[in-house]
Design an enzyme around this catalytic site. Structure first.
Site, PDB file in Angstrom:
ATOM      1  N   LYS A   2     -37.358  38.016 -71.337  1.00  0.00           N
ATOM      2  CA  LYS A   2     -36.791  36.684 -71.590  1.00  0.00           C
ATOM      3  C   LYS A   2     -35.776  36.747 -72.724  1.00  0.00           C
ATOM      4  O   LYS A   2     -34.684  36.181 -72.625  1.00  0.00           O
ATOM      5  CB  LYS A   2     -37.916  35.691 -71.921  1.00  0.00           C
ATOM      6  CG  LYS A   2     -38.703  35.275 -70.693  1.00  0.00           C
ATOM      7  CD  LYS A   2     -39.985  34.537 -71.033  1.00  0.00           C
ATOM      8  CE  LYS A   2     -40.786  34.265 -69.753  1.00  0.00           C
ATOM      9  NZ  LYS A   2     -42.146  33.803 -70.003  1.00  0.00           N
ATOM     10  N   GLN A  60     -45.897  31.754 -74.671  1.00  0.00           N
ATOM     11  CA  GLN A  60     -46.275  32.610 -73.544  1.00  0.00           C
ATOM     12  C   GLN A  60     -47.759  32.417 -73.206  1.00  0.00           C
ATOM     13  O   GLN A  60     -48.620  32.510 -74.083  1.00  0.00           O
ATOM     14  CB  GLN A  60     -45.988  34.087 -73.906  1.00  0.00           C
ATOM     15  CG  GLN A  60     -46.251  35.069 -72.791  1.00  0.00           C
ATOM     16  CD  GLN A  60     -45.324  34.885 -71.589  1.00  0.00           C
ATOM     17  OE1 GLN A  60     -44.130  34.688 -71.733  1.00  0.00           O
ATOM     18  NE2 GLN A  60     -45.898  34.930 -70.396  1.00  0.00           N
ATOM     19  N   ASP A 109     -40.588  24.924 -70.599  1.00  0.00           N
ATOM     20  CA  ASP A 109     -41.527  25.319 -69.534  1.00  0.00           C
ATOM     21  C   ASP A 109     -41.960  24.100 -68.722  1.00  0.00           C
ATOM     22  O   ASP A 109     -42.617  24.241 -67.687  1.00  0.00           O
ATOM     23  CB  ASP A 109     -42.766  25.967 -70.172  1.00  0.00           C
ATOM     24  CG  ASP A 109     -42.949  27.406 -69.731  1.00  0.00           C
ATOM     25  OD1 ASP A 109     -42.198  27.847 -68.836  1.00  0.00           O
ATOM     26  OD2 ASP A 109     -43.845  28.075 -70.263  1.00  0.00           O
TER      27      ASP A 109
END
Ligand code: NAD
Length: 296
Positions: free
Chosen positions: A53, A97, A120
């Site tokens: 990422k 994460q 997200d």
């Protein structure tokens, strides 16, 4: 034999669009989008995702801020870090994460993120907005799946979409997105009876179970479009492993109109959508109109 949906190529094209958008808002508005990725602990798979990422972010011209916190970080220490990122003007997107170590409550952490920085799309405000048809951050993996489906099918009105898996991360937001596209949506899960029969009715089949090759060729309707989200590592011999999806690819491909491979299908789209969401977040926070935002 169905077409293979080249997620790598679509993702590369999307990353190029994002890069253009980043250049534009930097040169015209002096804004440099930034993404903070927070990893708690040292799960090897998560470390690979986080590194990738960061790399893709920098390639798209964005700032990437990586924070590695030890596995024994407490929930309040993690929330304190998020609060700091919420206030930091250089940070437009925050991604924690997942999965988190067991002693930390995932929902409490996600809901500590400023909803405008929740790239997200998992904050309760953003899931609520998606469910009620309002503008918000859309989770990256289902967004990536939708973009692929639109490339293959265009208008999806009236199609029967079957989603196998009901996670907050993939299955549920995917169902909301396909409802928004006027599909008739069926969501299946581990308690669903007659799963094969339901899958066989699908014009669009999205598999997100984490069960290697659960869906066989016989479960797939002729001319269906199949999106395989699953990533499963199977052992072929003592020292060889292979990544496979939730769908038995070779068998299913005999019948379908189009299918995503694993790897090289949904995975690359997820990261490209994360970059697109970060650009969108930077534009929203700075009240900038950009032509390079995904219009979905
Ligand atoms: P999850 O474990 O949170 O959810 C799995 C879902 O599948 C559950 O709703 C469960 O009810 C359902 N399920 C499990 N076994 C089933 C069965 N036998 N029949 C019917 N339903 C069943 O997983 P998740 O986070 O949604 O991820 C699913 C898969 O997608 C995993 O392999 C994960 O690694 C992968 N994934 C890939 C990406 C990507 O970018 N490609 C992103 C997220 C997740």
């Amino acid at each position: 034999m169905g077409n293979i949906i080249d997620g790598k190529a679509y993702a590369a094209a999307l990353r190029e669009e994002v890069k253009k958008g980043v250049q534009e808002i930097r040169s015209v508005h002096g804004v440099s989008p930034g993404l903070a990725v927070i990893l708690v602990g040292n799960d090897p798979a998560s470390e690979v995702y986080v590194a990738s990422k960061g790399k893709m972010c920098r390639e798209a011209g964005m700032e990437a801020f990586d924070f590695r916190l030890p596995a024994d970080t407490t929930e309040s220490q993690l929330i304190a870090k998020i609060t700091e990122m919420n206030k930091d003007k250089k940070v437009n997107g925050i991604l924690v994460q997942l999965p988190l170590p067991k002693h930390i409550h995932e929902n409490a952490v996600i809901n500590a993120i400023d909803p405008q920085k929740d790239v997200d799309g998992l904050h309760t405000i953003n899931t609520g907005r998606l469910a009620t048809g309002q503008e918000g951050m859309i989770p990256c993996t289902p967004l990536g799946c939708l973009i692929l489906l639109k490339h293959v099918l265009g208008d999806m009105s009236g199609k029967h979409a079957v989603i196998v898996g009901r996670s907050n991360l993939v299955g549920k937001p995917m169902a909301q997105l396909l409802l928004r596209e006027n599909c008739t949506v069926t969501v299946c899960h581990s308690h669903t009876k007659n799963l094969a029969e339901i899958c066989r009715q699908a014009d669009i089949l999205v598999a997100a179970t984490g069960k290697a090759e659960l869906i066989t060729g016989e479960w797939v309707k002729n001319d269906a479009v199949v999106i395989d989200v699953g990533i499963n590592r199977i052992r072929l011999s003592d020292d060889t492993t292979k990544l496979v999806g939730d769908v038995a690819f070779a068998e299913a491909r005999q019948r379908v109109k189009a299918i995503t491979p694993v790897p090289g299908g949904v995975g690359p789209m997820t990261i490209a959508c994360l970059l697109a969401n970060t650009l969108k977040a930077a534009c929203l926070q700075n009240k900038i109109q950009s032509n390079n935002l995904i219009n979905i």
